[in-house]
Scaffold this active site. Structure first.
Site, PDB file in Angstrom:
ATOM      1  N   HIS A   1     -26.426   1.327  24.680  1.00  0.00           N
ATOM      2  CA  HIS A   1     -25.490   2.375  25.053  1.00  0.00           C
ATOM      3  C   HIS A   1     -24.486   2.610  23.921  1.00  0.00           C
ATOM      4  CE1 HIS A   1     -26.764   1.436  29.316  1.00  0.00           C
ATOM      5  NE2 HIS A   1     -26.827   2.753  29.281  1.00  0.00           N
TER       6      HIS A   1
ATOM      7  N   LYS B   1     -32.849   5.442  40.275  1.00  0.00           N
ATOM      8  CA  LYS B   1     -31.616   4.957  40.889  1.00  0.00           C
ATOM      9  C   LYS B   1     -31.269   5.743  42.148  1.00  0.00           C
ATOM     10  CE  LYS B   1     -30.351   1.448  38.419  1.00  0.00           C
ATOM     11  NZ  LYS B   1     -30.226   0.106  39.044  1.00  0.00           N
TER      12      LYS B   1
ATOM     13  N   TYR C   1     -34.601   7.560  34.610  1.00  0.00           N
ATOM     14  CA  TYR C   1     -33.758   6.466  35.100  1.00  0.00           C
ATOM     15  C   TYR C   1     -32.967   6.924  36.322  1.00  0.00           C
ATOM     16  CZ  TYR C   1     -29.900   3.068  35.067  1.00  0.00           C
ATOM     17  OH  TYR C   1     -28.973   2.113  35.413  1.00  0.00           O
TER      18      TYR C   1
ATOM     19  N   SER D   1     -25.745   4.191  38.805  1.00  0.00           N
ATOM     20  CA  SER D   1     -25.113   4.617  37.553  1.00  0.00           C
ATOM     21  C   SER D   1     -24.600   6.032  37.732  1.00  0.00           C
ATOM     22  CB  SER D   1     -26.130   4.576  36.414  1.00  0.00           C
ATOM     23  OG  SER D   1     -25.667   5.297  35.299  1.00  0.00           O
ATOM     24  N   SER D   2     -23.559   6.376  36.990  1.00  0.00           N
ATOM     25  CA  SER D   2     -23.007   7.724  37.094  1.00  0.00           C
ATOM     26  C   SER D   2     -23.991   8.793  36.635  1.00  0.00           C
ATOM     27  CB  SER D   2     -21.713   7.837  36.286  1.00  0.00           C
ATOM     28  OG  SER D   2     -21.947   7.551  34.921  1.00  0.00           O
ATOM     29  N   CYS D   3     -25.058   8.397  35.929  1.00  0.00           N
ATOM     30  CA  CYS D   3     -26.034   9.392  35.456  1.00  0.00           C
ATOM     31  C   CYS D   3     -26.909   9.925  36.587  1.00  0.00           C
ATOM     32  CB  CYS D   3     -26.901   8.811  34.347  1.00  0.00           C
ATOM     33  SG  CYS D   3     -28.158   7.667  34.923  1.00  0.00           S
TER      34      CYS D   3
END
Length: 311
Positions: free
Chosen positions: A176, A137, A133, A104-106
């Site tokens: 989201h 990842k 999270y 994920s971009s986070c």
């Protein structure tokens, strides 16, 4: 090719199934959560040993918005770490030669240079509201990278931007921003409410991509003989949350007032991915935001009518 897609009942996994069903010579292997608990190391190892897939895409994970990440950080780090470690390690021990891990971009720092290039990973502090999270990842990304480096298997990772589309999770608190807005405006329209509250200031900028574009990008990456260890998958441009809220309201046909609750957190000021690496590999997205939103709202209505709405 025998391809295992984990998380096939979710939005991303469902899009991957739709995309790879179109590929000649691909046999899909899937398991529901009830059939295979990916947090159970022994169960995952036994599954891989019995099925012996040629390739795998790891799309399963515990996901949610700012509220969910802030409220349940222990669950987010544990479940996502377990899924990543069990799925990647058991893939290697069972002889899988090709694996794509979805992050994920986070995973990128809160104040990363914009747009965010793959090289900014681990360069500074994460956004605190979703750090649990993100850390899980990042571990999966690095695990795939190091198994490739040490064992020669083509294990690699793709980092999608904010996704939306059919099969999303519409939980009123833990979803989201995109599905939360769709549900909120739809229910306000049905109830005839004169106003809808939106979180924060509306100033942060976000990038959104339809999940079918992500699935197509994954199919492209899986065809490459030597893909990068890590590649961003994004739309290439972003909009403000205020613009997004107004667009969702228009698509849903909600005509009341939008009231901004500035006591709520904004999260990261901006999250735009640098997609130059993927573009150089010959892939670009195709679904424009307004078109994708209209498609997603139609899917939402169909899922609601059929009592299949997640959340």
């Amino acid at each position: 090719m025998k391809l295992f897609i984990s998380g096939h009942t979710g939005m991303v996994g469902g899009a991957l199934v739709r995309r790879f069903q179109k590929v000649p010579g691909v046999t899909l292997v899937t398991r529901t959560r009830q059939e295979l608990n990916l947090a159970d190391q022994a169960a995952v190892a036994a599954f891989y040993a019995a099925e012996k897939p040629d390739a795998a895409i790891i799309a399963a994970g515990k996901v949610g918005g700012i509220h969910a990440n802030n409220t349940y950080p222990a669950e987010f780090i544990y479940e996502n770490l377990a899924i990543a470690t069990h799925c990647i390690h058991s893939a290697w021990t069972s002889g899988v030669k090709r694996l794509l891990f979805l992050g994920s971009s986070c995973i990128y720092p809160k104040l990363a240079p914009q747009p965010m290039h793959e090289d900014c990973l681990l360069s500074s502090a994460l956004e605190p509201t979703n750090a649990a999270y993100a850390i899980a990842k990042i571990a999966g990304v690095k695990m795939a990278e190091y198994y490739r480096k040490q064992y020669g298997v083509v294990f690699h990772s793709a980092m999608p931007t904010n996704l939306y589309g059919p099969g999303d999770n519409y939980h009123p608190q833990n979803s989201h921003v995109m599905p939360a807005l769709i549900r909120r405006f739809h229910e306000a329209k049905v109830a005839g409410l004169s106003e809808v509250k939106a979180w924060g200031t509306g100033q942060p900028r976000r990038e959104f991509m339809h999940v079918d574009d992500l699935a197509d990008a994954c199919a492209h990456l899986m065809q490459l003989a030597e893909p990068p260890d890590l590649v961003n998958v994004g739309f290439g441009s972003d909009i403000t949350i205020r613009e997004l809220v107004e667009l969702v309201a228009a698509v849903v046909d909600y005509v009341g007032e939008i009231v901004w609750d500035e006591s709520k957190p904004d999260g990261s000021p901006r999250k735009l991915l640098d997609t130059s690496r993927l573009n150089a590999l010959g892939w670009r997205p195709h679904i424009q935001l307004k078109d994708g939103l209209e498609h997603t709202y139609r899917a939402f209505l169909a899922e609601l009518e059929a009592n299949r709405l997640r959340g």
